[in-house]
Design a protein around this motif. Structure first.
Motif, PDB file in Angstrom:
ATOM      1  N   ARG A 139       0.944  -1.201   0.358  1.00 61.08           N
ATOM      2  CA  ARG A 139      -0.468   0.024   0.024  1.00 61.08           C
ATOM      3  C   ARG A 139       0.830   0.749   0.086  1.00 61.08           C
ATOM      4  O   ARG A 139       0.500   2.124  -0.741  1.00 61.08           O
ATOM      5  CB  ARG A 139      -0.655   0.099   1.460  1.00 61.08           C
ATOM      6  CG  ARG A 139      -1.464   1.098   1.450  1.00 61.08           C
ATOM      7  CD  ARG A 139      -2.676   1.658   0.787  1.00 61.08           C
ATOM      8  NE  ARG A 139      -3.278   3.185   0.451  1.00 61.08           N
ATOM      9  CZ  ARG A 139      -2.640   4.119   0.693  1.00 61.08           C
ATOM     10  NH1 ARG A 139      -1.445   3.995  -0.102  1.00 61.08           N
ATOM     11  NH2 ARG A 139      -3.398   5.482   0.884  1.00 61.08           N
TER      12      ARG A 139
ATOM     13  N   HIS B 139      -7.614   5.335   1.496  1.00 63.72           N
ATOM     14  CA  HIS B 139      -7.888   5.460   2.845  1.00 63.72           C
ATOM     15  C   HIS B 139      -9.064   4.867   3.203  1.00 63.72           C
ATOM     16  O   HIS B 139     -10.247   5.542   3.654  1.00 63.72           O
ATOM     17  CB  HIS B 139      -7.394   6.391   3.854  1.00 63.72           C
ATOM     18  CG  HIS B 139      -6.090   6.559   3.324  1.00 63.72           C
ATOM     19  ND1 HIS B 139      -4.813   6.471   3.472  1.00 63.72           N
ATOM     20  CD2 HIS B 139      -5.599   8.591   2.395  1.00 63.72           C
ATOM     21  CE1 HIS B 139      -3.899   7.467   3.734  1.00 63.72           C
ATOM     22  NE2 HIS B 139      -4.322   8.071   2.482  1.00 63.72           N
TER      23      HIS B 139
ATOM     24  N   HIS C   2      -8.263   7.501  -3.162  1.00 60.65           N
ATOM     25  CA  HIS C   2      -7.018   8.196  -4.008  1.00 60.65           C
ATOM     26  C   HIS C   2      -7.122   8.092  -5.721  1.00 60.65           C
ATOM     27  O   HIS C   2      -7.042   6.665  -5.623  1.00 60.65           O
ATOM     28  CB  HIS C   2      -6.074   8.078  -3.589  1.00 60.65           C
ATOM     29  CG  HIS C   2      -5.208   8.613  -2.509  1.00 60.65           C
ATOM     30  ND1 HIS C   2      -5.614  10.158  -1.806  1.00 60.65           N
ATOM     31  CD2 HIS C   2      -4.538   8.175  -1.024  1.00 60.65           C
ATOM     32  CE1 HIS C   2      -5.136  10.165  -0.864  1.00 60.65           C
ATOM     33  NE2 HIS C   2      -5.071   9.631  -0.416  1.00 60.65           N
TER      34      HIS C   2
ATOM     35  N   GLU D  73      -7.420  15.095   2.232  1.00 59.82           N
ATOM     36  CA  GLU D  73      -6.659  15.010   3.067  1.00 59.82           C
ATOM     37  C   GLU D  73      -5.319  16.198   2.367  1.00 59.82           C
ATOM     38  O   GLU D  73      -4.034  16.014   3.202  1.00 59.82           O
ATOM     39  CB  GLU D  73      -6.055  13.379   3.811  1.00 59.82           C
ATOM     40  CG  GLU D  73      -5.378  12.725   2.147  1.00 59.82           C
ATOM     41  CD  GLU D  73      -5.123  11.967   2.977  1.00 59.82           C
ATOM     42  OE1 GLU D  73      -4.711  11.044   4.794  1.00 59.82           O
ATOM     43  OE2 GLU D  73      -3.969  10.674   2.163  1.00 59.82           O
ATOM     44  N   HIS D  74      -5.532  15.462   1.284  1.00 60.23           N
ATOM     45  CA  HIS D  74      -3.900  16.570   0.344  1.00 60.23           C
ATOM     46  C   HIS D  74      -4.225  18.145   0.265  1.00 60.23           C
ATOM     47  O   HIS D  74      -3.360  18.137  -0.058  1.00 60.23           O
ATOM     48  CB  HIS D  74      -4.553  16.412  -1.038  1.00 60.23           C
ATOM     49  CG  HIS D  74      -3.407  14.804  -1.043  1.00 60.23           C
ATOM     50  ND1 HIS D  74      -3.585  13.655  -2.821  1.00 60.23           N
ATOM     51  CD2 HIS D  74      -3.133  13.442   0.222  1.00 60.23           C
ATOM     52  CE1 HIS D  74      -2.999  12.934  -2.114  1.00 60.23           C
ATOM     53  NE2 HIS D  74      -2.860  12.399  -1.001  1.00 60.23           N
TER      54      HIS D  74
HETATM   55 ZN    ZN Z   1      -3.925   8.993   1.132  1.00 58.96          ZN
END
Ligand code: ZN
Ligand code: MLT
Length: 485
Positions: free
Chosen positions: A345, A394, A401, A440-441
């Motif tokens: 991962r 996630h 993603h 989250e980015h």
């Molecule tokens: Zn990530």
């Protein structure tokens, strides 16, 4: 050097000014308020510090400065206000949304030298660190004190705490421990006015009105620069164990999550596609989990809390196999095996970076993930029938993603334009689901044009108004978060 019109916080103003002319003055000014050794203008530094991992924007900063403490940052901000030039904060530059790019003659403020880690406070269960402290070093410091800093991701060896906080970084343990926001007990920030704010001061309880700490967390450097943070620590998990499951199809992903977590609290629940596995197996030498190839895989990490844990997990997997959701499975028997399985991962992002992927980092509530996956799958089938699309994420947090790999023959600009077009279909689906265009980015420059898919006009107006309070001259990280159109 780009200059800013008085009181104007609209980033487009920066874009209109030419870099030529006054840059030598700026460098002299910076060398005077710091020391000449703290100001770099060599080509290698400009290229390195002028970009993050996004790689879509050519770096073009005027200079890089290396403050040693909060007072140095204040001096740089005051200088930028006086001379009216723009500043871009720089941590480990592992960001994927262009939030740390300096493409328009800005001065980059690197936190590399503000990296001290104080001894762990065992009573408070906190550690105070400089913004430039590397995430992995903070994690190790906690471990050395038999404690645990749970925010973790593949780039923890180079990412810095200040950047993590400025982007409210997530990562692989969010299902259990939450995001970076949940681990910040105190912050020192320097605003765009050059004021130093000490926010929450490490307190566990502090109900004294608005908690500005949370404004600065995730603000991507547009309100102020974080120079120091006090982080919460916790007890480490007991004997973390990893399972990799080969899944029959997309529908199995959440069915399996529901079944396993009904009896076993999870530390992580990640998923990735067969194309992702083949990339890390063929290009990074990572061993496949088993011979069977399945369309999707789940990586499950759990804590062996008591003697019943294994029995619960085995029973859940058996049921998932009977249902036809799980085709094959493997479980780690040692720390080394757990690490090897995690590579499946964690190595995906770096492995596929050579295809200059166009990244979508999207989310919905966990319960809406099946709808999210179906909607995105439809868009992918319709728009990218011949392109390589790598899925991972996630997924136990509702975070997908979606990485579109650039076909070799296509020029980067044409590729970006095509992907941006398709993104609007994806973002429309996200909007319908009440999801987020950046899980989250962060927003940075890449997602700025799409902010309206996740935030209302009133919210964006309020965000701009808040920026004007803390950064009245618009000198902090211009062009990030808000669209310049
Ligand atoms: Zn990530
Ligand atoms: C990950 O989950 O691997 C990181 O967010 C990086 C990425 O999305 O490529």
């Amino acid at each position: 050097m780009p200059r800013v019109a008085d009181g104007n916080i609209t980033p487009i103003v920066f874009m209109e000014f030419s870099v030529a002319g006054s840059s030598i003055d700026i460098i002299q000014e910076l060398s005077a308020v710091l020391t000449p050794e703290q100001v770099a203008i060599d080509r290698a530094s400009l290229e390195t510090y002028g970009q993050d991992w996004t790689r879509f924007t050519p770096p073009a900063p005027t200079a890089i400065v290396f403050p040693r403490d909060t007072a140095d940052v204040v001096a740089v901000v005051e200088c930028a206000r006086r001379c009216q030039f723009a500043l871009v904060p720089s941590g480990g530059r592992t960001g994927l949304s262009g939030g740390a790019c300096a493409a328009n003659g800005e001065v980059v403020v690197s936190m590399d030298k503000i990296n001290a880690i104080s001894p762990v406070n065992l009573t408070d269960r906190t550690v105070t660190v400089g913004a430039g402290a590397i995430t992995q070093n903070v994690q190790q410091t906690a471990r050395d004190a038999d404690l645990f800093y749970p925010v973790d991701f593949a780039s923890s060896g180079s990412s810095q705490i200040g950047g993590n906080i400025a982007t409210n970084a997530g990562g692989i343990n969010v299902i259990r421990y939450g995001m970076t926001r949940d681990w910040v007990a105190g912050l020192t920030v320097v605003t765009g006015k050059g004021e130093v704010l000490e926010l929450n001061k490490g307190l566990m309880k502090n109900n004294t009105g608005l908690d500005f700490r949370h404004l600065f967390i995730g603000s991507e450097g547009i309100l102020g620069f974080i120079t120091e943070a006090t982080l919460k620590l916790t007890a480490p998990p007991k004997d973390p164990t990893v399972l990799v499951l080969g899944l029959s199809d997309m529908n199995a992903i959440m069915a399996v999550l529901d079944r396993i977590q009904s009896t076993t609290p999870l530390l992580a629940y990640e998923f990735f596609s067969e194309l992702a596995v083949s990339k890390v197996a063929d290009h990074a030498g990572v061993a496949r989990p088993f011979d069977t190839h399945t369309p999707f895989y789940a990586l499950v990490e759990f804590e062996r809390e008591n003697d019943m844990t294994d029995a619960h997990v085995f029973e859940a997997i058996e049921q998932c196999m009977e249902e036809g959701w799980v085709i094959d499975a493997v479980m780690s028997q040692s720390v080394a095996q757990a690490r090897a399985l995690w590579q499946l991962r964690e190595d995906i992002s770096e492995t596929i970076s050579k295809w200059t992927p166009y990244k979508n980092d999207i989310s919905s509530t966990v319960s809406k993930v099946p709808e999210l996956l179906t909607a995105v799958d439809d868009v992918v089938h319709e728009n990218y029938p011949d392109w390589e699309v790598v899925w991972y994420g996630h997924i136990g947090d509702g975070n997908l993603h979606l990485n579109i790999l650039k076909p070799e023959h296509l020029q980067i600009e044409a590729f970006k334009a095509r992907c941006s077009e398709v993104s609007t279909d994806i973002f429309n689906a996200i909007k319908t689901l009440g999801g987020s265009v950046s899980a989250e980015h962060g927003v940075g420059t890449l997602k700025a044009p799409y902010l309206g898919y996740s935030k209302s006009d009133s919210e964006i107006d309020a965000m701009r108004a808040i920026k004007a309070i803390f950064d009245p001259d618009g000198i902090l990280n211009p062009g990030k978060v808000f669209s310049i159109a």
